[in-house]
Motif scaffolding. Structure first.
Motif, short mmCIF file in Angstrom:
data_model
loop_
_atom_site.label_atom_id
_atom_site.label_comp_id
_atom_site.label_asym_id
_atom_site.label_seq_id
_atom_site.Cartn_x
_atom_site.Cartn_y
_atom_site.Cartn_z
N LEU A 72 -3.18 3.56 -4.57
CA LEU A 72 -2.92 3.13 -3.28
C LEU A 72 -2.64 4.22 -2.34
CD1 LEU A 72 -0.64 0.28 -4.47
CD2 LEU A 72 -2.92 0.02 -3.90
N ASP A 73 -2.30 3.84 -1.01
CA ASP A 73 -2.23 4.90 -0.04
C ASP A 73 -0.76 5.65 -0.47
OD1 ASP A 73 -4.28 4.14 1.48
OD2 ASP A 73 -3.36 2.78 2.96
N ASN B 180 0.88 -1.21 0.04
CA ASN B 180 0.13 0.00 0.03
C ASN B 180 0.69 1.29 -0.05
OD1 ASN B 180 -3.07 0.22 0.21
ND2 ASN B 180 -2.27 -1.86 1.31
#
Length: 450
Positions: free
Chosen positions: A401-402, A394
């Protein structure tokens, strides 16, 4: 079918735990940062169960258990009233938005520490890394590594089991040599230098040890039957657990592998098996069923498994730790897994590790099922490993994504103004395409392994 359902159940349990941990990290920090949370969902699609808390947040357990999300009040997505302007995510300082986004991966790392600490407190039983066989003309053979060598350290990193050895080997990819400290069969300390210039993990599912020519010690396999498959050719022939296999068609064999070779070469051919049972010698007629192996060859299958001799007690070690030591060890192990995960991503990009080794949901499901079968300690270890991988994945700078969100917010922090919506939208589309391609490739690898 039973194995499939077991693996599926273990996969849903493991993924449910890890997704809940990840999303709770976002949720908890968002609440602390003064952001209104509209929904906390585990899974996607149709809600199966839902409820609300006193602050109006909707909690959902949805039909498709392949992820989750935290929906926050955000003026970029919907209209926000003047009264709630200060509660919207997009109206918070960039430092708070960075904290909220980073909280998911950090929660995964903290969970790994807790899971590993619990594992160490329960007690870890491991097999000492004793070499069983060394493949002739291999890198290990060139370093004079020998059977019965006990590996004590790899590049000065102390190892206590084969998992430690594997992690140390993968961390050494790209280096020119490995320095192994071993204790030989005569209990003398030795240094073995394994030259690994040009060494790559470029074959699917070939572990580091095997590619170097090392086979871990395993107890000898006997010719005594330990399991008989239900409705198998062996059961139909009258073979029973405890029978000792002696000969096939009057020809004796030296070990289990010779017996397996005869069976594989005899699909749907009647064979006379001589077995020893209760101090008697019996002749049984068995016809191996026919199956197709991964290479498309037709082979015979009898449906029996052998008994292995017991492990030497000196090769098994059980370690228990107190709460404080367990937390410290959990933190150290988690850091090792994080750095190793980033190293592996780098090795994938440089070609040191083949993309054929990527695994997707099917591979994770099989791993979850196997770890649950081995007990709580193995399952905790598996959860910690996947939790770290989820956190690291992530953090990749893909906009969906983060890590992609963090990239935009860090740029905003430096430039003092946000990245344009057009640039962000383009990034999200490209990121989604890359993520979909990566997922499909991993699934294809999983299918090829079945």
């Amino acid at each position: 079918m039973l194995a499939f359902l077991w693996n599926l159940g273990a996969f849903i349990l493991a993924l449910g735990i890890l997704v809940t941990v990840h999303e709770y990290g976002h949720f908890w920090v968002a609440r602390k940062a003064g952001v209104k949370v509209l929904r906390f969902s585990i899974g996607f699609g149709k809600p199966l169960i839902k409820w609300y808390d006193k602050l109006g947040t909707e909690y959902v357990i949805a039909l498709i258990p392949l992820g989750g999300y935290v929906k926050m009040l955000d003026g970029r997505v919907e209209e926000v009233s003047a009264q709630e302007h200060h509660l919207a995510f997009n109206n918070k300082p960039v430092s708070r938005r960075i904290a909220i986004v980073a909280a998911g991966p950090i929660a995964n790392f903290l969970f790994a520490i807790i899971a590993l600490a619990a594992m160490y407190m329960i007690g870890v039983q491991s097999v000492k890394p004793v070499v069983g066989e060394v493949t002739p003309a291999s890198r290990a053979a060139a370093a004079n590594l020998s059977s019965q060598d006990l590996i004590l350290s790899v590049n000065e990193q102390v190892v206590t089991d084969w998992q430690d050895v594997n992690f140390a080997l993968m961390a050494a990819l790209g280096e020119s040599q490995l320095v192994l400290k071993v204790k030989d069969a005569h209990n003398a300390l030795q240094i073995r230098q394994v030259y690994i210039q040009g060494w790559k993990l470029d074959q699917q599912d070939v572990p580091p040890l095997q590619s170097l020519g090392i086979t871990p010690f395993r107890p000898a396999i006997t010719t005594e039957v330990a399991q008989v498959g239900s409705q198998s050719a062996a059961e139909q022939a009258g073979i029973m657990v405890g029978d000792r296999l002696l000969a096939v068609n009057g020809e004796a064999f030296s070990d289990w592998f010779d017996f397996v070779k005869v069976i594989k070469n005899s699909p749907e051919q009647p064979l006379t098996l001589q077995v020893a049972r209760n101090n008697q010698t019996l002749d049984l007629v068995a016809t191996p069923s026919a199956q197709t192996d991964n290479d498309g060859n037709r082979i015979g299958v009898l449906g029996v498994a052998p008994r292995m001799e017991n492990w030497p007690t000196e090769y098994i070690e059980t370690r228990h730790y107190g709460p404080l030591d367990s937390i410290v060890l959990g933190g150290q192990k988690t850091w090792e897994l994080i750095t190793l995960s980033f190293d592996m991503i780098g090795n994938l990009l440089t070609g040191q590790v083949s993309v054929k080794n990527l695994s997707g949901p099917v591979g994770i499901a099989v791993g979850a099922g196997n770890s649950v079968s081995y007990g709580l300690v193995a399952f905790l270890s598996f959860l910690a490993l996947i939790s770290v991988n989820l956190g690291v994945f992530n953090l990749l700078p893909l906009p969906v994504l983060d890590g992609g969100h963090l990239m935009y917010y860090i740029i905003e922090l430096i430039r003092k103004k946000p990245v344009s919506e057009k640039t962000q939208e383009l990034g999200f589309k490209l990121g989604a395409m890359l993520l979909l391609a990566l997922t499909c490739f991993a699934l294809m690898n999983d299918v090829a392994r079945l």
